[in-house]
Design an enzyme around this catalytic site. Structure first.
Site, PDB file in Angstrom:
ATOM      1  N   GLU A  61       1.275  20.721  79.583  1.00 37.38           N
ATOM      2  CA  GLU A  61       0.812  19.734  80.561  1.00 37.38           C
ATOM      3  C   GLU A  61       1.404  19.993  81.941  1.00 37.38           C
ATOM      4  OE1 GLU A  61       1.378  17.443  76.613  1.00 37.38           O
ATOM      5  OE2 GLU A  61       2.236  19.172  77.647  1.00 37.38           O
ATOM      6  N   CYS A  86       4.938  14.467  75.607  1.00 36.26           N
ATOM      7  CA  CYS A  86       6.264  13.976  75.239  1.00 36.26           C
ATOM      8  C   CYS A  86       6.744  12.937  76.252  1.00 36.26           C
ATOM      9  CB  CYS A  86       7.250  15.121  75.134  1.00 36.26           C
ATOM     10  SG  CYS A  86       7.582  15.991  76.690  1.00 36.26           S
ATOM     11  N   ALA A 165      -1.305  41.411  48.839  1.00 38.36           N
ATOM     12  CA  ALA A 165      -2.370  42.413  48.894  1.00 38.36           C
ATOM     13  C   ALA A 165      -2.541  42.955  47.490  1.00 38.36           C
ATOM     14  CB  ALA A 165      -2.004  43.532  49.860  1.00 38.36           C
ATOM     15  N   ARG A 195       2.171  38.028  60.531  1.00 38.33           N
ATOM     16  CA  ARG A 195       3.625  38.062  60.770  1.00 38.33           C
ATOM     17  C   ARG A 195       3.962  37.562  62.168  1.00 38.33           C
ATOM     18  NH1 ARG A 195       5.841  43.955  58.688  1.00 38.33           N
ATOM     19  NH2 ARG A 195       5.622  43.597  56.427  1.00 38.33           N
TER      20      ARG A 195
END
Length: 337
Positions: A61, A86, A165, A195
């Protein structure tokens, strides 16, 4: 274009900006922001963009507001942000103060921030200052994008992604232990992107001894930050994974430790024993499987998970398919819990 559609359009752009900085912001969330100036009879205006900087740098922001302010177009503008601004002082001042000070008239928020230091206080602060606030635009997409951050703030633990995999018959290594390479180059590049988007990569000490992996994200262009390398057990001296954080014991305690270090997403890369332990403990949030068009053709090759599995069909783990896509010669299958 109706205002609702324009809101969706700008929020989609904010999501794209956030995606580009994933993996660089932890322990902060990756947030995107678009400030659209007032003006134009069709409700359009000039757009200014921002995304969360690495820790200590400006939030999304603040960056977008600064660009709009420099152009003299912040006052009366609409600000779109994927996550509630925030309202507390951390490494940087509150974003709510920057919004109000700039004279932004309207703020569109994807979703509220579950962090107890914010959690509605940001919206309340904006409304108290007379800023119009709309919450929930693109909320489902924001929640999916920020799932690791949301889990961390709600539980203290990181989001766990288990990557494997294998051949189409579910084998991750030949009987002699060899596994390089089951999948093709395109799938391996995609795994490196996975990763790069994670804050830590976890393997067992057995995998370190047998494969001696580096566990780094190797991409072009090179990434600015590498994930924390975590070994369950002791890594041999001289292993390429070093320096690494070596942890042992209960996996839940390991996740608590990593969460306390500000790790938002953990990528578990095995081996089969570690994968099986995480799976059976119910600690996996997302499975990412790379399936090669290959068959081991027998029961002596190494399975995805070592250890006991489901006893009956009724005991099978069943997830939800998130996506199935072709990556080079292989398939990438993502499964949600």
């Amino acid at each position: 274009m109706p205002d609702e559609n324009r809101d969706e359009e700008h929020m989609a752009r904010a999501l794209s900006l956030a995606s580009a900085v994933r993996g660089t912001t932890a322990p902060n969330p990756w947030v995107g922001c678009v400030v659209v100036s007032a003006g134009g009879t069709d409700g359009s205006g000039q757009a200014f963009e921002g995304a969360t900087a690495p820790p200590g740098g400006p939030h999304a922001e603040v960056t977008a507001i600064a660009a709009a302010t420099s152009a003299g177009l912040a006052a009366g503008a609409t600000l779109y942000t994927t996550l509630e601004p925030c309202s507390h002082t951390g490494r940087t001042p509150p974003c709510v103060d920057a919004v109000v000070r700039a004279g932004v008239a309207r703020v569109v928020v994807g979703m509220l921030d579950p962090d107890p230091r914010v959690s509605g206080a940001g919206v309340a602060g904006l409304e108290a200052a007379g800023v119009e606030v709309k919450v929930g635009v693109g909320a489902l997409d924001v929640a999916e994008q920020l799932a690791p951050y949301l889990k961390h703030r709600r539980t203290g633990r990181p989001w766990v992604v288990l990557k494997l995999a294998s051949t189409l018959d579910g084998r991750i290594a030949a009987p002699d232990g060899s596994s390089r390479w089951i999948t093709g180059e395109a799938a391996r590049r995609d795994a490196h992107r996975l990763r790069a988007g994670s804050d830590a990569v976890v393997v067992g000490a057995g995998t370190v001894r047998s494969d001696d992996p580096e566990l780094t994200a190797r991409l072009e262009p090179p990434v600015d930050r590498q994930p924390l390398r975590v070994v369950l057990g002791r890594a041999p001296e001289g292993a390429r994974v070093r320096p690494a954080l070596e942890l042992s014991g209960d996996l839940g305690t390991v996740l608590d430790d990593l969460g306390a270090r500000g790790v938002l997403q953990v990528l578990v890369e095995g081996g089969a024993r570690v994968a099986g332990d995480f799976h059976r403990s119910g600690l996996v949030d997302r499975y990412v499987l790379y399936l090669a068009p290959a068959f081991a053709g027998g029961d002596d090759a190494h399975a995805m998970f070592a250890g006991a599995g489901a006893v009956t069909v009724d005991d099978l783990f069943r997830g939800t398919l998130v996506s199935v896509e072709r990556v080079g010669e292989d398939l990438r299958v993502e499964v949600a819990v």
